[in-house]
Design an enzyme around this catalytic site. Structure first.
Site, mmCIF file in Angstrom:
data_model
loop_
_atom_site.group_PDB
_atom_site.id
_atom_site.type_symbol
_atom_site.label_atom_id
_atom_site.label_comp_id
_atom_site.label_asym_id
_atom_site.label_seq_id
_atom_site.Cartn_x
_atom_site.Cartn_y
_atom_site.Cartn_z
ATOM 1 N N GLY A 1 11.673 -20.097 -19.065
ATOM 2 C CA GLY A 1 11.677 -21.262 -19.786
ATOM 3 C C GLY A 1 11.885 -22.392 -19.054
ATOM 4 O O GLY A 1 12.876 -22.320 -18.203
ATOM 5 N N GLN B 1 14.637 -30.822 -17.139
ATOM 6 C CA GLN B 1 14.796 -30.041 -15.803
ATOM 7 C C GLN B 1 14.048 -30.382 -14.594
ATOM 8 O O GLN B 1 14.130 -29.936 -13.490
ATOM 9 C CB GLN B 1 14.768 -28.444 -16.175
ATOM 10 N N CYS C 1 20.398 -20.298 -16.407
ATOM 11 C CA CYS C 1 19.640 -21.443 -16.642
ATOM 12 C C CYS C 1 19.260 -21.672 -14.991
ATOM 13 O O CYS C 1 19.938 -21.990 -14.205
ATOM 14 C CB CYS C 1 20.537 -22.479 -17.212
ATOM 15 N N LEU C 2 18.110 -22.090 -15.100
ATOM 16 C CA LEU C 2 17.459 -22.419 -13.662
ATOM 17 C C LEU C 2 18.350 -23.686 -13.302
ATOM 18 O O LEU C 2 18.130 -24.013 -11.834
ATOM 19 C CB LEU C 2 15.924 -22.978 -13.814
ATOM 20 N N HIS D 1 17.577 -22.116 -26.307
ATOM 21 C CA HIS D 1 17.795 -22.543 -25.015
ATOM 22 C C HIS D 1 17.213 -23.933 -24.485
ATOM 23 O O HIS D 1 17.839 -25.014 -24.202
ATOM 24 C CB HIS D 1 17.871 -21.680 -23.829
ATOM 25 N N GLU D 2 15.989 -23.827 -24.570
ATOM 26 C CA GLU D 2 14.898 -24.914 -24.016
ATOM 27 C C GLU D 2 15.013 -26.018 -25.173
ATOM 28 O O GLU D 2 15.074 -27.270 -24.586
ATOM 29 C CB GLU D 2 13.396 -24.543 -23.979
ATOM 30 N N HIS E 1 18.165 -28.046 -24.275
ATOM 31 C CA HIS E 1 18.021 -29.102 -23.107
ATOM 32 C C HIS E 1 17.291 -30.219 -23.771
ATOM 33 O O HIS E 1 17.911 -31.427 -22.863
ATOM 34 C CB HIS E 1 16.898 -28.340 -22.097
HETATM 35 NI NI NI Z 1 17.998 -23.877 -18.829
#
Ligand code: NI
Length: 170
Positions: free
Chosen positions: A46, A51, A89-90, A131-132, A135
């Protein structure tokens, strides 16, 4: 389409509350396409617009072997249950953490054509949605880490093999 530059943990954009998308303009369509391409390149599950440095309420989720799911102005309408997951997380490369997430969630929002959608999900998709959506409110999974023992360093590259068995970069 183009790959957008990823933003990482110390970037203030990740801590801002993202704004609603007022109109799904051509620029928004371009952003969504770029987010999909960036997420594919990063091999994550995701991606939220902050991000890639854009403080707008847009998330993209790509479940294994499925078409990208795009949700504009998503809203969490229901969460049920609790389970422990190991999550990455990216924007926080090289780490995974053990946290609690819901067993299932219901999210509503709009697709990229502006059509109302409602998604009921369990498992990895529910985790990715939580999670998204976090963000978009400036929340990172590490905010839920109860103590240092629950945060683990992983080799960023090795995560393609070992760590991804138990965690996904969302
Ligand atoms: Ni993340």
């Amino acid at each position: 389409m183009a790959i957008r530059e990823m933003r990482y943990i110390s970037d203030p954009v990740l801590r801002k509350k993202a704004k609603r998308v007022p109109v799904i303009s051509n620029a928004i369509q371009q952003l969504v396409s770029d987010m999909i391409e960036t997420l594919q390149q990063e091999q994550g599950v995701g991606l939220a617009a902050p991000q890639v440095g854009v403080s707008l309420r847009i998330v993209v989720i790509i479940m294994p072997e499925e078409e990208p799911l795009v949700i504009i102005n998503p809203k969490m309408v229901k969460r049920t249950g609790e389970r422990e997951v190991t999550e990455g997380c990216l924007s926080i490369p090289g780490y995974v953490g053990e946290i609690k997430r819901s067993v299932s969630v219901t999210v509503k929002g709009e697709d990229r054509q502006g059509k109302a959608i409602r998604i009921k999900a369990a498992g990895l998709l529910a985790e990715a949605l939580e999670h998204e959506l976090d963000h978009l409110n400036g929340i990172l999974y590490i905010d839920y880490i109860e103590n240092q023992d629950k945060l683990h360093k992983v080799e960023p590259k090795a995560s393609d093999e070992g760590a991804s068995d138990t965690s996904e970069q969302v």
